[in-house]
Design a protein around this motif. Structure first.
Motif, PDB file in Angstrom:
ATOM      1  N   ALA A 150      10.482 -24.240   5.043  1.00 47.76           N
ATOM      2  CA  ALA A 150      10.142 -25.559   4.498  1.00 47.76           C
ATOM      3  C   ALA A 150      11.175 -26.598   4.927  1.00 47.76           C
ATOM      4  O   ALA A 150      10.808 -27.704   5.356  1.00 47.76           O
ATOM      5  CB  ALA A 150      10.050 -25.489   2.976  1.00 47.76           C
ATOM      6  N   ASP A 151      12.453 -26.266   4.841  1.00 45.07           N
ATOM      7  CA  ASP A 151      13.516 -27.188   5.266  1.00 45.07           C
ATOM      8  C   ASP A 151      13.453 -27.449   6.767  1.00 45.07           C
ATOM      9  O   ASP A 151      13.660 -28.570   7.228  1.00 45.07           O
ATOM     10  CB  ASP A 151      14.897 -26.636   4.907  1.00 45.07           C
ATOM     11  CG  ASP A 151      15.184 -26.684   3.422  1.00 45.07           C
ATOM     12  OD1 ASP A 151      14.466 -27.403   2.678  1.00 45.07           O
ATOM     13  OD2 ASP A 151      16.140 -25.997   2.994  1.00 45.07           O
ATOM     14  N   ILE A 198      10.838 -27.392   8.758  1.00 42.55           N
ATOM     15  CA  ILE A 198       9.738 -28.311   9.056  1.00 42.55           C
ATOM     16  C   ILE A 198      10.099 -29.732   8.619  1.00 42.55           C
ATOM     17  O   ILE A 198       9.842 -30.695   9.345  1.00 42.55           O
ATOM     18  CB  ILE A 198       8.433 -27.834   8.381  1.00 42.55           C
ATOM     19  CG1 ILE A 198       7.933 -26.556   9.049  1.00 42.55           C
ATOM     20  CG2 ILE A 198       7.354 -28.914   8.443  1.00 42.55           C
ATOM     21  CD1 ILE A 198       6.748 -25.902   8.361  1.00 42.55           C
ATOM     22  N   GLU A 199      10.712 -29.867   7.459  1.00 44.91           N
ATOM     23  CA  GLU A 199      11.102 -31.198   6.967  1.00 44.91           C
ATOM     24  C   GLU A 199      12.089 -31.869   7.916  1.00 44.91           C
ATOM     25  O   GLU A 199      12.019 -33.077   8.146  1.00 44.91           O
ATOM     26  CB  GLU A 199      11.727 -31.070   5.580  1.00 44.91           C
ATOM     27  CG  GLU A 199      12.075 -32.410   4.961  1.00 44.91           C
ATOM     28  CD  GLU A 199      12.608 -32.275   3.549  1.00 44.91           C
ATOM     29  OE1 GLU A 199      13.484 -33.074   3.177  1.00 44.91           O
ATOM     30  OE2 GLU A 199      12.145 -31.373   2.816  1.00 44.91           O
ATOM     31  N   ASN A 200      12.992 -31.079   8.509  1.00 36.08           N
ATOM     32  CA  ASN A 200      14.009 -31.631   9.400  1.00 36.08           C
ATOM     33  C   ASN A 200      13.560 -31.724  10.856  1.00 36.08           C
ATOM     34  O   ASN A 200      14.298 -32.248  11.692  1.00 36.08           O
ATOM     35  CB  ASN A 200      15.287 -30.794   9.310  1.00 36.08           C
ATOM     36  CG  ASN A 200      15.949 -30.920   7.957  1.00 36.08           C
ATOM     37  OD1 ASN A 200      16.011 -32.001   7.383  1.00 36.08           O
ATOM     38  ND2 ASN A 200      16.427 -29.815   7.431  1.00 36.08           N
ATOM     39  N   PRO A 255      10.264 -33.103  12.432  1.00 39.46           N
ATOM     40  CA  PRO A 255       8.943 -33.718  12.233  1.00 39.46           C
ATOM     41  C   PRO A 255       7.869 -33.283  13.228  1.00 39.46           C
ATOM     42  O   PRO A 255       6.687 -33.381  12.922  1.00 39.46           O
ATOM     43  CB  PRO A 255       9.219 -35.217  12.366  1.00 39.46           C
ATOM     44  CG  PRO A 255      10.670 -35.376  12.101  1.00 39.46           C
ATOM     45  CD  PRO A 255      11.328 -34.099  12.542  1.00 39.46           C
ATOM     46  N   GLN A 309       5.483 -31.035  11.411  1.00 36.21           N
ATOM     47  CA  GLN A 309       4.882 -31.421  10.135  1.00 36.21           C
ATOM     48  C   GLN A 309       3.360 -31.444  10.161  1.00 36.21           C
ATOM     49  O   GLN A 309       2.726 -31.295   9.118  1.00 36.21           O
ATOM     50  CB  GLN A 309       5.463 -32.745   9.652  1.00 36.21           C
ATOM     51  CG  GLN A 309       6.906 -32.576   9.217  1.00 36.21           C
ATOM     52  CD  GLN A 309       7.550 -33.845   8.737  1.00 36.21           C
ATOM     53  OE1 GLN A 309       6.955 -34.905   8.729  1.00 36.21           O
ATOM     54  NE2 GLN A 309       8.805 -33.728   8.340  1.00 36.21           N
ATOM     55  N   LEU A 336       1.671 -28.361   8.472  1.00 34.08           N
ATOM     56  CA  LEU A 336       1.745 -28.092   7.035  1.00 34.08           C
ATOM     57  C   LEU A 336       0.387 -27.960   6.386  1.00 34.08           C
ATOM     58  O   LEU A 336      -0.530 -28.739   6.632  1.00 34.08           O
ATOM     59  CB  LEU A 336       2.534 -29.188   6.315  1.00 34.08           C
ATOM     60  CG  LEU A 336       4.031 -29.136   6.514  1.00 34.08           C
ATOM     61  CD1 LEU A 336       4.686 -30.328   5.820  1.00 34.08           C
ATOM     62  CD2 LEU A 336       4.614 -27.836   5.998  1.00 34.08           C
ATOM     63  N   PRO A 374       2.243 -27.892  -0.204  1.00 31.36           N
ATOM     64  CA  PRO A 374       3.346 -27.228  -0.898  1.00 31.36           C
ATOM     65  C   PRO A 374       2.932 -25.870  -1.432  1.00 31.36           C
ATOM     66  O   PRO A 374       1.767 -25.633  -1.727  1.00 31.36           O
ATOM     67  CB  PRO A 374       3.682 -28.188  -2.036  1.00 31.36           C
ATOM     68  CG  PRO A 374       2.468 -29.017  -2.217  1.00 31.36           C
ATOM     69  CD  PRO A 374       1.770 -29.077  -0.888  1.00 31.36           C
TER      70      PRO A 374
END
Length: 117
Positions: free
Chosen positions: A91-92, A94-96, A98, A101, A104, A107
């Protein structure tokens, strides 16, 4: 803990039967893995749930988990799956990053993961 050579090589090898991507050193040792489960059927109705990525402690800090993630994301795109990042590292990541993303699925709650056997 033993020191490792910073120049050690490794490859990412998919084990589809075991639902894993393995990081394998040049001498054949598995030093990390990413577990996944593909849920659903059809060209664009699949979800790739990723509950964990693990790197052996003495091999951490060499980008192994990131390489495992990158390979898994590439395969998810190839099979037309979205990614359900149950694992906090994923999750981190993918967040860092882009660029991933778009993969996804939404959640997740790790307690709701029920792998299909």
């Amino acid at each position: 803990m033993s020191e490792i050579d910073d120049d050690f090589g490794f490859d990412i090898v998919q084990d589809q039967d075991g639902h894993r991507f393995n990081a394998v050193t040049d001498d054949g040792k598995i030093v990390g893995h990413l577990e996944y489960e593909v849920i659903g059927q059809g060209l664009f109705n699949k979800i790739m749930a990723i509950p964990s990525v693990v790197t052996k402690p003495e091999f951490r800090g060499h980008g192994i988990a990131s390489e495992l993630a990158t390979e898994a994301f590439s395969w998810a795109r190839k099979i037309g799956a979205t990614v359900d990042p149950i694992c906090p590292f994923i999750a981190d990541y993918i967040e860092n990053n882009p660029v991933y993303q778009d993969l996804l699925d939404g959640p997740s709650d790790p307690d709701e993961f029920d792998p299909v056997s």
